[in-house]
Design a protein around this motif. Sequence first.
Motif, PDB file in Angstrom:
ATOM      1  N   LYS A  51       0.841  -1.203   0.000  1.00  0.00           N
ATOM      2  CA  LYS A  51       0.000   0.000   0.000  1.00  0.00           C
ATOM      3  C   LYS A  51       0.876   1.253   0.000  1.00  0.00           C
ATOM      4  O   LYS A  51       0.598   2.215  -0.715  1.00  0.00           O
ATOM      5  CB  LYS A  51      -0.920  -0.012   1.218  1.00  0.00           C
ATOM      6  N   GLU A  52       1.936   1.244   0.783  1.00  0.00           N
ATOM      7  CA  GLU A  52       2.831   2.405   0.841  1.00  0.00           C
ATOM      8  C   GLU A  52       3.532   2.620  -0.492  1.00  0.00           C
ATOM      9  O   GLU A  52       3.700   3.760  -0.925  1.00  0.00           O
ATOM     10  CB  GLU A  52       3.854   2.250   1.974  1.00  0.00           C
ATOM     11  N   GLU A  53       3.964   1.544  -1.156  1.00  0.00           N
ATOM     12  CA  GLU A  53       4.600   1.678  -2.470  1.00  0.00           C
ATOM     13  C   GLU A  53       3.627   2.300  -3.477  1.00  0.00           C
ATOM     14  O   GLU A  53       4.009   3.170  -4.268  1.00  0.00           O
ATOM     15  CB  GLU A  53       5.078   0.325  -2.990  1.00  0.00           C
ATOM     16  N   LEU A  54       2.377   1.844  -3.441  1.00  0.00           N
ATOM     17  CA  LEU A  54       1.375   2.393  -4.346  1.00  0.00           C
ATOM     18  C   LEU A  54       1.098   3.860  -4.043  1.00  0.00           C
ATOM     19  O   LEU A  54       1.015   4.688  -4.951  1.00  0.00           O
ATOM     20  CB  LEU A  54       0.081   1.585  -4.271  1.00  0.00           C
ATOM     21  N   LYS A  55       0.972   4.200  -2.761  1.00  0.00           N
ATOM     22  CA  LYS A  55       0.731   5.593  -2.386  1.00  0.00           C
ATOM     23  C   LYS A  55       1.898   6.469  -2.826  1.00  0.00           C
ATOM     24  O   LYS A  55       1.705   7.571  -3.339  1.00  0.00           O
ATOM     25  CB  LYS A  55       0.501   5.721  -0.882  1.00  0.00           C
ATOM     26  N   ASP A  56       3.137   5.972  -2.646  1.00  0.00           N
ATOM     27  CA  ASP A  56       4.309   6.730  -3.072  1.00  0.00           C
ATOM     28  C   ASP A  56       4.316   6.923  -4.594  1.00  0.00           C
ATOM     29  O   ASP A  56       4.633   7.999  -5.096  1.00  0.00           O
ATOM     30  CB  ASP A  56       5.599   6.039  -2.643  1.00  0.00           C
ATOM     31  N   GLU A  57       3.965   5.865  -5.326  1.00  0.00           N
ATOM     32  CA  GLU A  57       3.924   5.960  -6.781  1.00  0.00           C
ATOM     33  C   GLU A  57       2.884   6.967  -7.241  1.00  0.00           C
ATOM     34  O   GLU A  57       3.121   7.785  -8.122  1.00  0.00           O
ATOM     35  CB  GLU A  57       3.645   4.593  -7.391  1.00  0.00           C
ATOM     36  N   ILE A  58       1.700   6.928  -6.625  1.00  0.00           N
ATOM     37  CA  ILE A  58       0.635   7.865  -6.969  1.00  0.00           C
ATOM     38  C   ILE A  58       1.078   9.286  -6.624  1.00  0.00           C
ATOM     39  O   ILE A  58       0.859  10.226  -7.387  1.00  0.00           O
ATOM     40  CB  ILE A  58      -0.681   7.490  -6.258  1.00  0.00           C
ATOM     41  N   ASP A  59       1.747   9.446  -5.488  1.00  0.00           N
ATOM     42  CA  ASP A  59       2.211  10.758  -5.049  1.00  0.00           C
ATOM     43  C   ASP A  59       3.223  11.335  -6.032  1.00  0.00           C
ATOM     44  O   ASP A  59       3.222  12.534  -6.284  1.00  0.00           O
ATOM     45  CB  ASP A  59       2.816  10.642  -3.651  1.00  0.00           C
TER      46      ASP A  59
END
Length: 61
Positions: A51-59
């Motif tokens: 989830k954190e990797e996805l949030k970072d990618e979206i960010d």
Amino acid sequence: MNNDQLEGKWKRIKGDFKQKYGKLTDDDVTYSEGKFDEMMGRLQDKTGKTKEELKDEIDRW
């Protein structure tokens, strides 16, 4: 970035994300109010990212 900001940004980039991860369907990337965590879980399953990797990618988008 909080969930509200992430959700707003997601609405702008979900098409690009679907192109990058060809396994994603419209159902996988559709956000329904109160279902953001469920959508993130689907993305985790399909991409193999946390989830954190996805949030970072979206960010970074």
